[in-house]
Write a protein that holds these residues in place. Structure first.
Motif, PDB file in Angstrom:
ATOM      1  N   VAL A 116       0.845  -1.195   0.000  1.00 33.16           N
ATOM      2  CA  VAL A 116       0.000   0.000   0.000  1.00 33.16           C
ATOM      3  C   VAL A 116       0.882   1.247   0.000  1.00 33.16           C
ATOM      4  O   VAL A 116       1.931   1.270   0.656  1.00 33.16           O
ATOM      5  CB  VAL A 116      -0.917  -0.002   1.232  1.00 33.16           C
ATOM      6  N   ARG A 117       0.488   2.263  -0.740  1.00 38.46           N
ATOM      7  CA  ARG A 117       1.143   3.564  -0.684  1.00 38.46           C
ATOM      8  C   ARG A 117       0.521   4.406   0.428  1.00 38.46           C
ATOM      9  O   ARG A 117      -0.705   4.436   0.593  1.00 38.46           O
ATOM     10  CB  ARG A 117       0.984   4.304  -2.017  1.00 38.46           C
ATOM     11  N   VAL A 118       1.357   5.091   1.187  1.00 35.58           N
ATOM     12  CA  VAL A 118       0.874   5.942   2.275  1.00 35.58           C
ATOM     13  C   VAL A 118      -0.046   7.021   1.725  1.00 35.58           C
ATOM     14  O   VAL A 118       0.273   7.682   0.734  1.00 35.58           O
ATOM     15  CB  VAL A 118       2.052   6.588   3.021  1.00 35.58           C
ATOM     16  N   ASP A 138      -5.023   2.978   2.058  1.00 40.72           N
ATOM     17  CA  ASP A 138      -4.394   3.189   3.360  1.00 40.72           C
ATOM     18  C   ASP A 138      -5.475   3.491   4.388  1.00 40.72           C
ATOM     19  O   ASP A 138      -5.582   4.602   4.910  1.00 40.72           O
ATOM     20  CB  ASP A 138      -3.373   4.323   3.264  1.00 40.72           C
ATOM     21  N   ALA A 160       5.736   7.698   6.207  1.00 47.78           N
ATOM     22  CA  ALA A 160       4.835   6.614   6.609  1.00 47.78           C
ATOM     23  C   ALA A 160       4.844   6.438   8.120  1.00 47.78           C
ATOM     24  O   ALA A 160       3.788   6.299   8.761  1.00 47.78           O
ATOM     25  CB  ALA A 160       5.243   5.313   5.914  1.00 47.78           C
ATOM     26  N   ARG A 216      -0.210  -5.181   7.406  1.00 48.38           N
ATOM     27  CA  ARG A 216      -0.100  -4.362   6.190  1.00 48.38           C
ATOM     28  C   ARG A 216       1.366  -4.146   5.844  1.00 48.38           C
ATOM     29  O   ARG A 216       2.220  -4.109   6.735  1.00 48.38           O
ATOM     30  CB  ARG A 216      -0.785  -3.012   6.376  1.00 48.38           C
ATOM     31  N   TYR A 270       3.646  -1.328   3.716  1.00 53.74           N
ATOM     32  CA  TYR A 270       3.706  -0.044   3.013  1.00 53.74           C
ATOM     33  C   TYR A 270       4.927  -0.045   2.101  1.00 53.74           C
ATOM     34  O   TYR A 270       6.030  -0.417   2.523  1.00 53.74           O
ATOM     35  CB  TYR A 270       3.839   1.114   4.009  1.00 53.74           C
TER      36      TYR A 270
END
Length: 450
Positions: free
Chosen positions: A171-173, A178, A199, A359, A361
Motif C-alpha cells: 500500500v502507498r501511504v 491506506d 509513513a 499491512r 507499506y
C-alpha cells in the motif's frame, strides 16, 4: 496556427509542481517582460506536486527555511513571506516548516508572478497527453481534445511514483487503500529513506503502537540536520574525474580531518554541494553506475537529512523497539488470511524469512526509469523519437542547456526539461536550492530568445 498570442512570445510548462512554478516565477519575475506563460497541471493544484502535497503537520521540508526561497539571489524571500503570516521568529530562519505551508508559499509566488499584466500567466487544470514539435514552435495536445501552440515547451513533470510492489498487495501511504489500522497491528515498511519517515509519521500521528519493521537493502536511516556552516572549498580542492574508490578515500580522509579538529561531517557534505553536479558530470558512465549501485544509499542518508526534532523522534522509536530495522532484500508478498505474508532475505544470508503482518507499506521512493514512465507525454515523446532516456535511464537525455535530446542525438530548439527529469545529466537536481538555480538559467535563456 500562430506561435504567439497577439504577437506575444509564449511558453507552455507541463507540470505545476515546484519545478513548474519556480520556472514560471522566474520567467515572469520582471513585470515589464511581455511573455505569455501557460502552466498545465492535471491535478489542478499548483506548487504541490509529490513533495509539497503532504497534509500532516509533521511532514516537513528537510531544508531549513533560509534555504527555501524561490529565488537564489533573494535568499530571505521565503522567510519574509513566513513573517508576514505571523510565523514565530524566535529561532530565526533555521527552522523546518510543514511541507503543506511551503506548498502554499509556491502557490502565492505563482499568483504574484502573474499579477503585473493581464494574460501573462494562464493556469490550466488539464492533462497534457502529447507534444508535437514543428519548425517554429510546439503543439501541446491536451486530454480534452484542445491544443496549445507556443514557441517553447518545458517538461516540468517532477517525480513519478512507482506502482506499489508485491503484486499490488503493498500500500502507498495516503492512498485510498491506506485505511485505518488496529493500533496494535504489526506492519512492514519497504524502504528506509524520507518516504519511510512520512509513513512512520502518519502511523505515529494515528497513535499506532504495533511494531513497525523497516526493510531496506542496507538498513540505513537518514541522518539529522545540525545548524552548522559549510566548510569553504575551492574547485582545485575537489578530485574531479577520479575513480570512485579514490573519491571515496578522499572524502573519508577529509571528513576524518574535520572531525579530529572538532568539526562535523555535515559541514563537508554541505561545503561540497556547489560542486556536486560538476563531480557527477566529470565521472565516466561506469563510475556513475558504480555510485548508483553501491554508494547512493549511503550518500542519500548523509545528504538528504531530517529536521533535528524528527530525527530525535525516530531515534527514540528505534531505541524502544517500536521501529525495527532489517537490512535485507524484499522477495515477495502474498495474502495471508486478513493480513499479508512477506518474504525477506536478510543481508549476508541465504535465509528466506517469513513475516506475517497486517499491512505492508511500499516506501521505495520515486520512479526514475523513464522508459517505464506512466506520464503520457514522456511516453509519447520517447516512442516518437523526439526524446530518449539518458544512458542510465534515470531521466531524459538533455544537453547542458536542458534542451531535450532526440533519438538521433540532436538537441531540440523548442523543447526543454527542468527538475528531476534532468537528473541523468545533473543528478543533484531534486531539491529547491538546486532547481531554482536551474530555473533561473532556463528563464534567462528563453527570454533572450524572445
Amino acid at each position: 496556427m500562430s506561435n504567439h498570442q497577439n504577437g506575444r512570445p509564449s511558453v507552455t510548462i507541463i507540470g505545476g509542481g515546484a519545478s513548474g512554478v519556480l520556472l514560471a516565477a522566474h520567467l515572469l519575475r520582471d513585470p515589464e517582460t511581455d511573455i505569455r506563460v501557460t502552466l498545465v497541471e492535471r491535478r489542478g493544484e499548483f506548487g504541490q506536486g509529490v513533495a509539497y502535497s503532504a497534509n500532516q503537520r509533521d511532514h516537513k521540508v528537510n531544508v531549513p527555511a533560509r534555504g527555501m526561497s524561490a529565488f537564489a539571489d533573494d535568499p530571505e524571500h521565503f522567510w519574509r513571506w513566513l513573517q508576514t503570516r505571523g510565523y514565530p521568529a524566535a529561532r530565526g530562519s533555521w527552522v523546518f516548516v510543514p511541507r503543506r505551508l511551503y506548498g502554499a508559499y509556491l502557490e502565492d509566488v505563482l499568483r504574484q508572478a502573474g499579477q503585473s499584466k493581464l494574460g501573462r500567466l494562464i493556469v490550466l487544470s488539464e492533462e497534457a497527453v502529447a507534444v508535437h514539435e514543428g519548425k517554429n514552435g510546439v503543439e501541446t495536445v491536451l486530454a480534452n481534445g484542445t491544443s496549445l501552440i507556443s514557441r517553447t515547451v518545458v517538461l516540468a513533470v517532477g517525480h513519478e511514483t512507482q506502482p506499489a510492489r508485491g503484486k499490488g498487495i503493498a500500500v502507498r501511504v495516503g492512498s485510498e487503500r491506506d485505511t485505518p489500522l488496529d493500533p496494535n497491528a504489526e506492519v512492514i515498511i519497504l524502504g528506509s529513506g524520507l518516504s519511510m519517515v512520512d509513513a512512520w509519521l502518519s502511523l505515529a500521528d494515528a497513535e499506532h503502537q504495533g511494531t513497525i519493521t523497516v526493510v531496506s537493502r542496507n538498513g540505513l536511516l537518514p541522518k539529522g540536520h545540525r545548524e552548522l556552516s559549510p566548510i569553504s572549498m575551492d574547485a582545485a580542492d575537489v578530485p574531479f574525474g577520479s575513480s570512485l574508490p579514490y573519491f571515496l578515500r578522499w572524502f573519508r580522509d577529509l571528513a576524518d580531518d574535520i572531525e579530529r579538529d572538532g568539526g562535523d561531517w555535515r559541514s563537508l557534505v554541505d561545503g561540497l554541494r556547489p560542486f556536486n553536479q560538476r563531480i557527477w558530470q566529470s565521472w565516466s558512465t561506469h563510475t556513475r553506475r558504480q555510485f548508483l549501485r553501491h554508494l547512493r544509499p549511503w550518500w542519500n542518508i548523509h545528504r538528504h537529512r531530517l529536521p533535528p526534532e524528527l530525527h530525535e523522534r525516530m531515534d527514540r522509536a528505534v531505541a524502544r523497539g517500536q521501529v525495527q530495522l532489517v537490512a535485507g532484500e524484499f522477495l515477495d508478498l502474498e495474502r495471508h488470511g486478513s493480513g499479508v505474508r512477506a518474504f525477506v532475505r536478510p543481508r549476508g544470508t541465504q535465509e528466506r524469512r517469513i513475516m506475517d503482518v497486517a499491512r505492508v507499506y511500499d516506501c521505495g521512493g520515486v520512479s526514475v526509469d523513464v522508459s517505464a514512465s506512466s506520464n503520457p507525454v514522456v511516453r509519447e515523446l520517447v516512442a516518437n523519437g523526439l526524446a530518449r532516456p539518458d544512458v542510465l535511464h534515470i531521466g531524459l537525455d538533455v544537453d547542458e542547456h536542458c534542451a531535450v535530446v532526440d533519438a538521433d542525438g540532436k538537441p531540440s530548439r523548442h523543447l526543454l526539461a527542468v527538475g528531476p527529469l534532468t537528473r541523468g545529466r545533473f543528478f543533484e537536481i531534486e531539491a529547491v536550492p538546486d532547481i531554482r538555480v536551474q530555473c533561473a538559467g532556463i528563464a534567462k535563456q528563453i527570454l533572450a530568445q524572445q
